[in-house]
Design a protein around this motif. Sequence first.
Motif, mmCIF file in Angstrom:
data_model
loop_
_atom_site.group_PDB
_atom_site.id
_atom_site.type_symbol
_atom_site.label_atom_id
_atom_site.label_comp_id
_atom_site.label_asym_id
_atom_site.label_seq_id
_atom_site.Cartn_x
_atom_site.Cartn_y
_atom_site.Cartn_z
ATOM 1 N N TYR A 9 43.064 37.418 46.882
ATOM 2 C CA TYR A 9 43.080 38.854 46.586
ATOM 3 C C TYR A 9 42.928 39.135 45.086
ATOM 4 O O TYR A 9 43.149 40.258 44.640
ATOM 5 N N GLY A 10 42.568 38.101 44.321
ATOM 6 C CA GLY A 10 42.215 38.322 42.929
ATOM 7 C C GLY A 10 43.356 38.295 41.939
ATOM 8 O O GLY A 10 43.221 38.800 40.824
ATOM 9 N N ARG A 11 44.464 37.653 42.282
ATOM 10 C CA ARG A 11 45.612 37.636 41.370
ATOM 11 C C ARG A 11 45.261 36.998 40.032
ATOM 12 O O ARG A 11 45.565 37.551 38.964
ATOM 13 N N VAL A 12 44.616 35.828 40.063
ATOM 14 C CA VAL A 12 44.279 35.147 38.813
ATOM 15 C C VAL A 12 43.215 35.930 38.050
ATOM 16 O O VAL A 12 43.288 36.062 36.817
ATOM 17 N N MET A 13 42.236 36.483 38.759
ATOM 18 C CA MET A 13 41.223 37.311 38.100
ATOM 19 C C MET A 13 41.877 38.474 37.368
ATOM 20 O O MET A 13 41.493 38.808 36.240
ATOM 21 N N ALA A 14 42.851 39.104 37.996
ATOM 22 C CA ALA A 14 43.533 40.234 37.365
ATOM 23 C C ALA A 14 44.248 39.791 36.091
ATOM 24 O O ALA A 14 44.210 40.487 35.064
ATOM 25 N N GLU A 15 44.903 38.608 36.140
ATOM 26 C CA GLU A 15 45.583 38.115 34.944
ATOM 27 C C GLU A 15 44.580 37.830 33.830
ATOM 28 O O GLU A 15 44.834 38.134 32.656
ATOM 29 N N LEU A 16 43.447 37.232 34.187
ATOM 30 C CA LEU A 16 42.429 36.953 33.182
ATOM 31 C C LEU A 16 41.870 38.247 32.594
ATOM 32 O O LEU A 16 41.675 38.360 31.373
ATOM 33 N N SER A 17 41.618 39.225 33.451
ATOM 34 C CA SER A 17 41.116 40.510 32.980
ATOM 35 C C SER A 17 42.110 41.164 32.028
ATOM 36 O O SER A 17 41.719 41.697 30.978
ATOM 37 N N ASP A 18 43.372 41.108 32.385
ATOM 38 C CA ASP A 18 44.398 41.715 31.544
ATOM 39 C C ASP A 18 44.540 41.004 30.198
ATOM 40 O O ASP A 18 45.043 41.592 29.230
ATOM 41 N N ARG A 19 44.076 39.744 30.116
ATOM 42 C CA ARG A 19 44.093 38.991 28.860
ATOM 43 C C ARG A 19 42.764 39.091 28.107
ATOM 44 O O ARG A 19 42.552 38.390 27.129
ATOM 45 N N GLY A 20 41.852 39.941 28.586
ATOM 46 C CA GLY A 20 40.640 40.209 27.829
ATOM 47 C C GLY A 20 39.376 39.555 28.332
ATOM 48 O O GLY A 20 38.291 39.811 27.787
ATOM 49 N N PHE A 21 39.456 38.715 29.365
ATOM 50 C CA PHE A 21 38.237 38.127 29.914
ATOM 51 C C PHE A 21 37.456 39.225 30.627
ATOM 52 O O PHE A 21 38.000 39.982 31.433
ATOM 53 N N SER A 22 36.153 39.304 30.342
ATOM 54 C CA SER A 22 35.385 40.476 30.771
ATOM 55 C C SER A 22 34.313 40.193 31.823
ATOM 56 O O SER A 22 33.863 41.127 32.484
ATOM 57 N N ASP A 23 33.902 38.939 31.981
ATOM 58 C CA ASP A 23 32.819 38.609 32.925
ATOM 59 C C ASP A 23 33.403 37.745 34.035
ATOM 60 O O ASP A 23 33.339 36.524 34.004
ATOM 61 N N LEU A 24 33.997 38.412 35.018
ATOM 62 C CA LEU A 24 34.761 37.736 36.068
ATOM 63 C C LEU A 24 34.116 37.959 37.432
ATOM 64 O O LEU A 24 33.798 39.093 37.802
ATOM 65 N N SER A 25 33.965 36.866 38.187
ATOM 66 C CA SER A 25 33.483 36.939 39.562
ATOM 67 C C SER A 25 34.428 36.141 40.445
ATOM 68 O O SER A 25 34.849 35.039 40.080
ATOM 69 N N GLY A 26 34.746 36.690 41.614
ATOM 70 C CA GLY A 26 35.601 35.988 42.556
ATOM 71 C C GLY A 26 34.939 35.879 43.909
ATOM 72 O O GLY A 26 34.348 36.844 44.392
ATOM 73 N N VAL A 27 35.034 34.693 44.526
ATOM 74 C CA VAL A 27 34.502 34.495 45.871
ATOM 75 C C VAL A 27 35.576 33.868 46.740
ATOM 76 O O VAL A 27 36.398 33.083 46.267
ATOM 77 N N ASP A 28 35.562 34.234 48.017
ATOM 78 C CA ASP A 28 36.515 33.694 48.976
ATOM 79 C C ASP A 28 35.900 33.807 50.365
ATOM 80 O O ASP A 28 35.207 34.801 50.650
ATOM 81 N N PRO A 29 36.131 32.828 51.250
ATOM 82 C CA PRO A 29 35.563 32.927 52.599
ATOM 83 C C PRO A 29 36.237 33.959 53.483
ATOM 84 O O PRO A 29 35.706 34.288 54.559
ATOM 85 N N SER A 30 37.371 34.498 53.084
ATOM 86 C CA SER A 30 38.111 35.440 53.929
ATOM 87 C C SER A 30 37.748 36.886 53.609
ATOM 88 O O SER A 30 38.119 37.407 52.548
ATOM 89 N N PRO A 31 37.065 37.585 54.505
ATOM 90 C CA PRO A 31 36.784 39.008 54.275
ATOM 91 C C PRO A 31 38.051 39.840 54.102
ATOM 92 O O PRO A 31 38.059 40.796 53.317
#
Length: 215
Positions: free
Chosen positions: A45-67
């Motif tokens: 559900y993007g927990r790590v992506m959210a943490e990275l975004s909140d720390r300034g990472f701007s080019d983030l993509s997430g993929v998962d097999p679960s719709p």
Amino acid sequence: MRDPGSQVAYWDTVGAAKTFTHPVDFTWLSGVSRDVRVLDYGCGYGRVMAELSDRGFSDLSGVDPSPALIARGRRSRPDLRFAVLESPPAPACAPASFDLVILFAVLTCVPDDAAQRSLVAELIRVLAPGGLLYVSDMVLQDDRRSRDRYAAHARRSGTPYGVFATDDGAVCRHHDIADLRALLSDLDLVDERRIDVVTMNGNRSRAVQMLARKQ
């Protein structure tokens, strides 16, 4: 065709409401530009992506097999870029598309040796030269309950020692650290640390984090 190791039926039902807790060690990423291209493989559900975004990472993509997990991520963080992984283990990405790949608590959900090797080969393919693979996953536990579960599942199913079924229906794997190092042997290991985590079912367990670089 969906990889049976991805256990989509579980993650679209029981697993869709789980909470994931493996921590990000931002000291490992202190020298990484916030503009790098990041792939969170098995992003849930993007927990790590959210943490990275909140720390300034701007080019983030997430993929998962679960719709279901992807839908949860899009609801909670509509500002982030999510996609369903249609044909695991291969993301629909060109070679060398990413500078940093995150693989948090994914190998534990792919118990088969060959499936794990295929997954890591795909991540190496999409990783640019000099890019980093950041892995966080479970190691073998030494308590009696875990050892009994590993042995029982190996006898019953012929799976590697460390594979077991959770009470709510997932098949998971805990790893010998030597097996994880071998899995990443085509990369240069930059750093490694042991940590304790709370699992998706609320148990405290031992884990390892590994940072590796593509030559």
